[in-house]
Scaffold this motif. Sequence first.
Motif, PDB file in Angstrom:
ATOM      1  N   ILE A  16       0.832  -1.195   0.006  1.00  0.00           N
ATOM      2  CA  ILE A  16       0.041   0.031  -0.034  1.00  0.00           C
ATOM      3  C   ILE A  16       1.084   1.108   0.031  1.00  0.00           C
ATOM      4  N   ILE A  17       0.845   2.016  -1.114  1.00  0.00           N
ATOM      5  CA  ILE A  17       1.901   3.170  -1.228  1.00  0.00           C
ATOM      6  C   ILE A  17       0.871   4.229  -1.466  1.00  0.00           C
ATOM      7  N   PRO A  18       0.958   5.189  -0.396  1.00  0.00           N
ATOM      8  CA  PRO A  18       0.201   6.571  -0.580  1.00  0.00           C
ATOM      9  C   PRO A  18       0.524   7.244  -1.764  1.00  0.00           C
ATOM     10  N   LEU A  19      -0.371   7.979  -2.262  1.00  0.00           N
ATOM     11  CA  LEU A  19      -0.371   8.796  -3.791  1.00  0.00           C
ATOM     12  C   LEU A  19       0.714   9.800  -3.403  1.00  0.00           C
ATOM     13  N   SER A  20       1.737   9.915  -4.246  1.00  0.00           N
ATOM     14  CA  SER A  20       2.963  10.904  -3.925  1.00  0.00           C
ATOM     15  C   SER A  20       2.339  12.036  -3.844  1.00  0.00           C
ATOM     16  N   SER A  21       1.405  12.593  -4.300  1.00  0.00           N
ATOM     17  CA  SER A  21       0.909  13.987  -3.909  1.00  0.00           C
ATOM     18  C   SER A  21       0.367  14.362  -2.614  1.00  0.00           C
ATOM     19  N   CYS A  22       0.252  13.320  -1.963  1.00  0.00           N
ATOM     20  CA  CYS A  22      -0.261  13.347  -0.411  1.00  0.00           C
ATOM     21  C   CYS A  22       0.691  13.207   0.369  1.00  0.00           C
ATOM     22  N   SER A  23       1.541  14.300   0.702  1.00  0.00           N
ATOM     23  CA  SER A  23       2.458  14.517   2.076  1.00  0.00           C
ATOM     24  C   SER A  23       1.719  14.481   3.322  1.00  0.00           C
ATOM     25  N   PHE A  24       2.235  14.046   4.151  1.00  0.00           N
ATOM     26  CA  PHE A  24       1.635  14.612   5.726  1.00  0.00           C
ATOM     27  C   PHE A  24       2.735  15.084   6.729  1.00  0.00           C
ATOM     28  N   LYS A  25       2.116  15.696   7.623  1.00  0.00           N
ATOM     29  CA  LYS A  25       2.955  16.216   8.613  1.00  0.00           C
ATOM     30  C   LYS A  25       2.640  15.790  10.063  1.00  0.00           C
ATOM     31  N   ARG A  26       3.524  15.087  10.780  1.00  0.00           N
ATOM     32  CA  ARG A  26       3.348  14.644  11.967  1.00  0.00           C
ATOM     33  C   ARG A  26       3.220  15.605  12.995  1.00  0.00           C
ATOM     34  N   ARG A  27       2.199  15.315  13.861  1.00  0.00           N
ATOM     35  CA  ARG A  27       2.084  16.501  15.037  1.00  0.00           C
ATOM     36  C   ARG A  27       2.713  15.645  16.039  1.00  0.00           C
ATOM     37  N   LEU A  28       3.768  16.184  16.727  1.00  0.00           N
ATOM     38  CA  LEU A  28       4.416  15.416  17.558  1.00  0.00           C
ATOM     39  C   LEU A  28       3.696  15.040  18.928  1.00  0.00           C
ATOM     40  N   SER A  29       2.675  15.812  19.301  1.00  0.00           N
ATOM     41  CA  SER A  29       1.898  15.746  20.508  1.00  0.00           C
ATOM     42  C   SER A  29       0.995  14.471  20.594  1.00  0.00           C
ATOM     43  N   SER A  30       0.525  14.344  19.305  1.00  0.00           N
ATOM     44  CA  SER A  30      -0.508  13.333  19.299  1.00  0.00           C
ATOM     45  C   SER A  30      -0.593  12.210  17.985  1.00  0.00           C
ATOM     46  N   PHE A  31       0.506  12.322  17.311  1.00  0.00           N
ATOM     47  CA  PHE A  31       0.715  11.164  16.222  1.00  0.00           C
ATOM     48  C   PHE A  31      -0.630  11.334  15.153  1.00  0.00           C
ATOM     49  N   ILE A  32      -1.303  12.449  15.123  1.00  0.00           N
ATOM     50  CA  ILE A  32      -2.308  12.731  14.335  1.00  0.00           C
ATOM     51  C   ILE A  32      -1.784  13.263  12.924  1.00  0.00           C
ATOM     52  N   LYS A  33      -2.009  12.730  11.736  1.00  0.00           N
ATOM     53  CA  LYS A  33      -1.519  13.160  10.723  1.00  0.00           C
ATOM     54  C   LYS A  33      -2.588  14.168  10.073  1.00  0.00           C
ATOM     55  N   SER A  34      -2.214  15.035   9.292  1.00  0.00           N
ATOM     56  CA  SER A  34      -2.909  16.068   8.516  1.00  0.00           C
ATOM     57  C   SER A  34      -2.322  16.092   7.048  1.00  0.00           C
ATOM     58  N   ALA A  35      -3.088  16.184   6.027  1.00  0.00           N
ATOM     59  CA  ALA A  35      -2.506  16.421   4.688  1.00  0.00           C
ATOM     60  C   ALA A  35      -2.913  17.751   4.017  1.00  0.00           C
ATOM     61  N   PRO A  36      -2.058  18.197   3.182  1.00  0.00           N
ATOM     62  CA  PRO A  36      -2.527  19.510   2.557  1.00  0.00           C
ATOM     63  C   PRO A  36      -3.737  19.364   1.787  1.00  0.00           C
ATOM     64  N   ALA A  37      -4.451  20.673   1.612  1.00  0.00           N
ATOM     65  CA  ALA A  37      -5.917  20.727   1.191  1.00  0.00           C
ATOM     66  C   ALA A  37      -5.773  20.080  -0.095  1.00  0.00           C
ATOM     67  N   LYS A  38      -4.811  20.032  -0.919  1.00  0.00           N
ATOM     68  CA  LYS A  38      -4.933  19.348  -2.335  1.00  0.00           C
ATOM     69  C   LYS A  38      -5.143  17.956  -2.459  1.00  0.00           C
ATOM     70  N   CYS A  39      -5.049  17.407  -1.182  1.00  0.00           N
ATOM     71  CA  CYS A  39      -5.305  15.842  -1.112  1.00  0.00           C
ATOM     72  C   CYS A  39      -6.874  15.708  -0.701  1.00  0.00           C
ATOM     73  N   GLY A  40      -7.465  14.547  -1.359  1.00  0.00           N
ATOM     74  CA  GLY A  40      -8.997  14.224  -0.840  1.00  0.00           C
ATOM     75  C   GLY A  40      -8.860  13.277   0.355  1.00  0.00           C
ATOM     76  N   PHE A  41     -10.105  13.307   0.742  1.00  0.00           N
ATOM     77  CA  PHE A  41     -10.456  12.467   1.926  1.00  0.00           C
ATOM     78  C   PHE A  41      -9.831  11.119   2.066  1.00  0.00           C
ATOM     79  N   MET A  42      -9.953  10.341   0.988  1.00  0.00           N
ATOM     80  CA  MET A  42      -9.642   8.949   0.925  1.00  0.00           C
ATOM     81  C   MET A  42      -7.995   8.908   0.905  1.00  0.00           C
TER      82      MET A  42
END
Length: 189
Positions: free
Chosen positions: A146-172
């Motif tokens: 399973i390889i995420p789409l290359s256009s969808c990077s994420f940044k790690r929030r150190l306090s909670s390990f919750i990822k968020s993605a830039p607005a250009k990525c969709g929900f899936m």
Amino acid sequence: MDTMEINNSEALPLLSLNHVSLLCRSVWDSMRFYEEVLGFVPIKRPSSFKFNGAWLYNYGIGIHLIENPSMEDFDTIVEPRPINPKDNHISFQCTDVGLVLRRLEDMRMNYVTAVVEDEGNKVEQVFFHDPDGYMVELCNCENIPIIPLSSCSFKRRLSSFIKSAPAKCGFMENAMMESLSMEMLNISF
């Protein structure tokens, strides 16, 4: 109708697939199929139900059978369609596709095989119908990572390990990234 994108919302707190519910003409025939062919085990279902059915469980998933002998009245499958890998189906991961094929042949069941290849990785798939014409797939799908789409990077929030993605990525894409990154964290500890 406008489509609303859910980019800025947090994903629902889903854990996994719990069960698949299937209408069947005969609970007995369907139970035998899911027990004998796929290895599911009948489990207790709530006594408050006032309709014939059965619950089965294995592999971390449940199958809920609901008997409806007059399924033909609702334009469902009377004669199974040809086995088509591109049709709706339930898929289960397996470790030995050869064993699956031998078992289906011993049971004289019709099936279709397919192979998916990607960058040197190969997945073997076996498709067949249950007694009511629902299609089932057994595969060794773990062979393709399973390889995420290359256009969808994420940044790690150190306090909670919750990822968020830039607005250009969709929900899936966001959901895939979060799931993959959580699996990677589980493996690395």
